[in-house]
Design a protein around this motif. Sequence first.
Motif, PDB file in Angstrom:
ATOM      1  N   ALA A   3       4.520 -12.299 -12.231  1.00  0.00           N
ATOM      2  CA  ALA A   3       4.022 -13.443 -11.467  1.00  0.00           C
ATOM      3  C   ALA A   3       5.132 -14.050 -10.613  1.00  0.00           C
ATOM      4  CB  ALA A   3       3.424 -14.475 -12.411  1.00  0.00           C
ATOM      5  N   ASN A   4       6.345 -14.131 -11.147  1.00  0.00           N
ATOM      6  CA  ASN A   4       7.467 -14.669 -10.361  1.00  0.00           C
ATOM      7  C   ASN A   4       7.788 -13.775  -9.177  1.00  0.00           C
ATOM      8  OD1 ASN A   4       7.807 -16.926 -11.969  1.00  0.00           O
ATOM      9  ND2 ASN A   4       9.305 -15.938 -13.287  1.00  0.00           N
ATOM     10  N   ASP A   5       7.790 -12.460  -9.402  1.00  0.00           N
ATOM     11  CA  ASP A   5       8.023 -11.508  -8.304  1.00  0.00           C
ATOM     12  C   ASP A   5       6.929 -11.645  -7.245  1.00  0.00           C
ATOM     13  OD1 ASP A   5      10.206 -10.470  -9.729  1.00  0.00           O
ATOM     14  OD2 ASP A   5       8.984  -8.877 -10.633  1.00  0.00           O
ATOM     15  N   ALA A   6       5.691 -11.817  -7.720  1.00  0.00           N
ATOM     16  CA  ALA A   6       4.552 -11.945  -6.809  1.00  0.00           C
ATOM     17  C   ALA A   6       4.689 -13.183  -5.933  1.00  0.00           C
ATOM     18  CB  ALA A   6       3.248 -12.001  -7.602  1.00  0.00           C
ATOM     19  N   PHE A   7       5.118 -14.294  -6.525  1.00  0.00           N
ATOM     20  CA  PHE A   7       5.306 -15.518  -5.754  1.00  0.00           C
ATOM     21  C   PHE A   7       6.372 -15.321  -4.678  1.00  0.00           C
ATOM     22  CE2 PHE A   7       7.549 -19.515  -5.014  1.00  0.00           C
ATOM     23  CZ  PHE A   7       6.501 -20.312  -4.570  1.00  0.00           C
ATOM     24  N   GLU A   8       7.480 -14.707  -5.045  1.00  0.00           N
ATOM     25  CA  GLU A   8       8.563 -14.463  -4.087  1.00  0.00           C
ATOM     26  C   GLU A   8       8.106 -13.515  -2.975  1.00  0.00           C
ATOM     27  OE1 GLU A   8      12.854 -12.291  -3.974  1.00  0.00           O
ATOM     28  OE2 GLU A   8      12.392 -13.459  -5.761  1.00  0.00           O
ATOM     29  N   LEU A   9       7.409 -12.450  -3.346  1.00  0.00           N
ATOM     30  CA  LEU A   9       6.925 -11.495  -2.353  1.00  0.00           C
ATOM     31  C   LEU A   9       5.923 -12.162  -1.416  1.00  0.00           C
ATOM     32  CD1 LEU A   9       6.957  -8.591  -1.302  1.00  0.00           C
ATOM     33  CD2 LEU A   9       5.118  -8.087  -2.916  1.00  0.00           C
ATOM     34  N   SER A  11       5.738 -15.295  -0.563  1.00  0.00           N
ATOM     35  CA  SER A  11       6.480 -16.172   0.342  1.00  0.00           C
ATOM     36  C   SER A  11       7.119 -15.372   1.472  1.00  0.00           C
ATOM     37  CB  SER A  11       7.567 -16.926  -0.422  1.00  0.00           C
ATOM     38  OG  SER A  11       6.994 -17.804  -1.349  1.00  0.00           O
ATOM     39  N   ALA A  12       7.726 -14.250   1.127  1.00  0.00           N
ATOM     40  CA  ALA A  12       8.358 -13.399   2.142  1.00  0.00           C
ATOM     41  C   ALA A  12       7.324 -12.812   3.092  1.00  0.00           C
ATOM     42  CB  ALA A  12       9.155 -12.286   1.473  1.00  0.00           C
ATOM     43  N   MET A  13       6.173 -12.427   2.561  1.00  0.00           N
ATOM     44  CA  MET A  13       5.110 -11.878   3.407  1.00  0.00           C
ATOM     45  C   MET A  13       4.683 -12.909   4.443  1.00  0.00           C
ATOM     46  SD  MET A  13       2.810 -10.026   0.473  1.00  0.00           S
ATOM     47  CE  MET A  13       1.351  -9.833   1.500  1.00  0.00           C
ATOM     48  N   ARG A  14       4.477 -14.139   4.030  1.00  0.00           N
ATOM     49  CA  ARG A  14       4.052 -15.195   4.948  1.00  0.00           C
ATOM     50  C   ARG A  14       5.149 -15.505   5.960  1.00  0.00           C
ATOM     51  NH1 ARG A  14       0.395 -13.115   4.080  1.00  0.00           N
ATOM     52  NH2 ARG A  14      -0.916 -13.424   2.298  1.00  0.00           N
ATOM     53  N   ARG A  15       6.385 -15.548   5.495  1.00  0.00           N
ATOM     54  CA  ARG A  15       7.515 -15.853   6.378  1.00  0.00           C
ATOM     55  C   ARG A  15       7.631 -14.819   7.495  1.00  0.00           C
ATOM     56  NH1 ARG A  15      11.843 -15.056   3.089  1.00  0.00           N
ATOM     57  NH2 ARG A  15      10.854 -16.578   1.733  1.00  0.00           N
ATOM     58  N   GLY A  17       5.105 -12.666   8.453  1.00  0.00           N
ATOM     59  CA  GLY A  17       3.819 -12.313   9.054  1.00  0.00           C
ATOM     60  C   GLY A  17       3.245 -10.990   8.583  1.00  0.00           C
ATOM     61  N   ILE A  18       3.516 -10.612   7.343  1.00  0.00           N
ATOM     62  CA  ILE A  18       3.031  -9.353   6.793  1.00  0.00           C
ATOM     63  C   ILE A  18       1.707  -9.613   6.083  1.00  0.00           C
ATOM     64  CG2 ILE A  18       3.519  -7.479   5.167  1.00  0.00           C
ATOM     65  CD1 ILE A  18       6.535  -8.089   5.701  1.00  0.00           C
ATOM     66  N   PRO A  19       0.629  -8.924   6.477  1.00  0.00           N
ATOM     67  CA  PRO A  19      -0.676  -9.184   5.867  1.00  0.00           C
ATOM     68  C   PRO A  19      -0.804  -8.580   4.464  1.00  0.00           C
ATOM     69  CG  PRO A  19      -0.857  -7.406   7.442  1.00  0.00           C
ATOM     70  CD  PRO A  19       0.563  -7.924   7.536  1.00  0.00           C
ATOM     71  N   GLY A  20      -1.726  -9.129   3.709  1.00  0.00           N
ATOM     72  CA  GLY A  20      -2.015  -8.633   2.369  1.00  0.00           C
ATOM     73  C   GLY A  20      -2.314  -9.797   1.440  1.00  0.00           C
ATOM     74  N   HIS A  47       4.128  -0.310   0.131  1.00  0.00           N
ATOM     75  CA  HIS A  47       4.254  -0.424   1.589  1.00  0.00           C
ATOM     76  C   HIS A  47       4.715  -1.835   1.970  1.00  0.00           C
ATOM     77  CE1 HIS A  47       3.390   0.167   5.825  1.00  0.00           C
ATOM     78  NE2 HIS A  47       2.652  -0.927   5.803  1.00  0.00           N
ATOM     79  N   VAL A  48       4.126  -2.847   1.351  1.00  0.00           N
ATOM     80  CA  VAL A  48       4.481  -4.231   1.670  1.00  0.00           C
ATOM     81  C   VAL A  48       5.918  -4.533   1.239  1.00  0.00           C
ATOM     82  CG1 VAL A  48       3.994  -6.638   1.083  1.00  0.00           C
ATOM     83  CG2 VAL A  48       2.135  -5.111   1.720  1.00  0.00           C
ATOM     84  N   ARG A  49       6.306  -4.052   0.061  1.00  0.00           N
ATOM     85  CA  ARG A  49       7.696  -4.271  -0.378  1.00  0.00           C
ATOM     86  C   ARG A  49       8.685  -3.655   0.608  1.00  0.00           C
ATOM     87  NH1 ARG A  49       8.881  -4.337  -6.681  1.00  0.00           N
ATOM     88  NH2 ARG A  49       7.200  -5.702  -7.319  1.00  0.00           N
ATOM     89  N   ALA A  50       8.360  -2.471   1.118  1.00  0.00           N
ATOM     90  CA  ALA A  50       9.235  -1.808   2.090  1.00  0.00           C
ATOM     91  C   ALA A  50       9.300  -2.613   3.385  1.00  0.00           C
ATOM     92  CB  ALA A  50       8.745  -0.392   2.365  1.00  0.00           C
ATOM     93  N   ARG A  51       8.164  -3.128   3.836  1.00  0.00           N
ATOM     94  CA  ARG A  51       8.149  -3.929   5.065  1.00  0.00           C
ATOM     95  C   ARG A  51       8.936  -5.221   4.906  1.00  0.00           C
ATOM     96  NH1 ARG A  51       2.631  -4.795   7.975  1.00  0.00           N
ATOM     97  NH2 ARG A  51       4.079  -5.803   9.398  1.00  0.00           N
ATOM     98  N   VAL A  52       8.813  -5.856   3.738  1.00  0.00           N
ATOM     99  CA  VAL A  52       9.571  -7.084   3.479  1.00  0.00           C
ATOM    100  C   VAL A  52      11.065  -6.781   3.463  1.00  0.00           C
ATOM    101  CG1 VAL A  52      10.108  -8.812   1.702  1.00  0.00           C
ATOM    102  CG2 VAL A  52       7.728  -8.348   2.316  1.00  0.00           C
TER     103      VAL A  52
END
Length: 68
Positions: A3-9, A11-15, A17-20, A47-52
């Motif tokens: 859950a902590n990793d998910a919250f951090e990811l 936040s990074a996705m929104r920062r 502009g990565i969708p998901g 894929h999202v982790r790589a983009r972040v």
Amino acid sequence: MTANDAFELHSAMRRHGIPGVVTPVSPGNPDGVWLVVDAEGRDVTAHVRARVAMARGAQPERGFVIAH
């Protein structure tokens, strides 16, 4: 991902502009494993982790350039 990793990811996705959508695998267990799904519901976590990671690497660093 926890859950902590998910919250951090998330936040990074929104920062960057990565969708998901970041969601727990088992909705009744928010302390369990989380993943990222796309609009069609497919697991796109890797894929999202790589983009972040790429987006974080592309960000300018704070500091100074001193010419010699």
